[in-house]
Design an enzyme around this catalytic site. Structure first.
Site, short mmCIF file in Angstrom:
data_model
loop_
_atom_site.label_atom_id
_atom_site.label_comp_id
_atom_site.label_asym_id
_atom_site.label_seq_id
_atom_site.Cartn_x
_atom_site.Cartn_y
_atom_site.Cartn_z
N HIS A 243 0.83 -1.22 0.00
CA HIS A 243 0.00 0.00 0.00
C HIS A 243 0.87 1.28 0.00
O HIS A 243 0.68 2.16 -0.83
CB HIS A 243 -0.88 0.04 1.26
CG HIS A 243 -1.82 -1.09 1.42
ND1 HIS A 243 -3.04 -1.18 0.77
CD2 HIS A 243 -1.74 -2.20 2.20
CE1 HIS A 243 -3.66 -2.29 1.15
NE2 HIS A 243 -2.92 -2.92 2.01
O1 RIB Z 1 -4.88 0.43 4.78
C1 RIB Z 1 -3.49 0.30 4.60
C2 RIB Z 1 -2.76 1.31 5.42
O2 RIB Z 1 -2.97 1.04 6.81
C3 RIB Z 1 -1.23 1.25 5.22
O3 RIB Z 1 -0.69 2.54 5.39
C4 RIB Z 1 -0.76 0.35 6.32
O4 RIB Z 1 0.58 0.65 6.73
C5 RIB Z 1 -1.71 0.72 7.43
O5 RIB Z 1 -1.20 1.89 8.06
#
Ligand code: RIB
Ligand code: CA
Length: 314
Positions: A243
């Site tokens: 992500h």
């Molecule tokens: O939904 C994904 C996000 O939430 C990413 O930034 C992961 O590190 C968590 O913080």
């Protein structure tokens, strides 16, 4: 080439660590200059995310990049961490040497503002976790919007949710802070679940990383076991979504991505929809302002190559 100044604010968990190592590699290649990093509570408590950010940069040989401590809790809600995805320490229990860098004490919001003023409107703020530090900076320094070029976030979703059916973790974790960011007037690039759930590594790519002998690959292998087990439980396959590398790579190579301008604001009152990023991209009725570039798709192969290169290079 004039170096683009960036600042990374992170709740250093597993994919945040990959994003930080990717940013270090992109700086080496001349795409931008990392002016500073700040930690925020989110995946884990601040004490952990602060140490994790320091230690990941140290692992990359970059103890010169200052790391500043930020918020210990969201603006108005209780802290809710994600040990099921990142482990209690935020890095899945991975072994990582402790940084010997000077321990910065200036709060993140003051450090971000100082840097934004120094960069004279060119600073790009990259938020990889809950947006608490950015919101506090915006509330404390009314001229901050005129000092930032844009804010790139991993957070939200045009459609989808991974903390509730309506909300993504970073936004849900501090919805009031996220609303402050989206209402700030600063252009936002939103790398939400629409694109980050396509930003995954294939089984072959994971096996390549798991067998390559570098400090970055070893950190990824050790830290990501918790996340892989979670995705295996949820999806039946050992998957891994990077992500947080999306906004970092967007800042360097926007042509790797596809998206559309839209109006986006955050639901802060709904019972079922609290923390939802409400987008008018595909609706008849519009908000009347296009404050966000909603990233929807990417060149996954190019994305994976950049992440793998960064992990192998450390
Ligand atoms: O939904 C994904 C996000 O939430 C990413 O930034 C992961 O590190 C968590 O913080
Ligand atoms: Ca994160």
């Amino acid at each position: 080439m004039k170096k683009v100044p960036v600042w990374i604010d992170t709740d250093t968990g597993v994919d945040d660590a990959v994003a930080l190592l990717t940013a270090v590699q992109l700086e080496k290649e001349g795409f931008f200059e990392i002016r500073g990093v700040s930690a925020v509570c989110g995946n884990a408590e601040l004490e952990r995310t602060f140490e994790n950010a320091r230690n990941v940069l140290s692992l990359a040989g970059r103890e010169d990049i200052p790391v500043f401590p930020g918020a210990k809790k969201p603006l108005m809600t209780e802290l809710s961490t994600a040990p099921e995805a990142h482990g209690a320490d935020g890095l899945g229990g991975a072994e990582i040497p402790s940084s010997q860098a000077v321990r910065e004490e200036i709060p993140a919001w003051d450090a971000i503002y100082r840097c934004a003023r120094e960069c004279k409107g060119e600073l790009q703020l990259i938020l990889l976790g809950p947006e608490t530090n950015a919101a506090i900076a915006l509330q404390k320094y009314r001229d901050l919007p005129s000092c930032l070029k844009r804010i790139l976030i991993m957070g939200g979703a045009d459609i989808g949710g991974n903390r509730t059916p309506a909300a993504e973790f970073n936004i849900y974790a501090d919805a009031y802070a996220a609303q402050t960011v989206f209402k700030s007037g600063i252009p936002v690039v939103m790398c939400g679940l629409d694109v980050t759930m396509k930003a995954n590594l294939t089984r072959e790519e994971m096996e390549d990383l798991d067998t390559f002998d570098s400090k970055g690959c070893r950190l990824f292998r050790e830290s990501s076991q918790v996340t892989r087990r979670l995705y295996e439980k949820l999806e039946g396959v050992k998957n891994y979504y990077v992500h947080d590398a999306c906004p970092v790579l967007f800042a360097a190579c926007p042509d790797m991505f596809y998206g559309e301008e839209a109006g986006v604001f955050v639901e802060t009152r709904g019972k079922l929809t609290f923390g939802k990023t409400v987008s008018d991209r595909d609706t008849d009725i519009k908000f009347g302002v296009k404050n966000t570039f909603v990233v929807l798709d990417l060149d996954r192969d190019r994305f994976a190559q950049a992440v793998i290169k960064a992990l192998k290079a450390v």
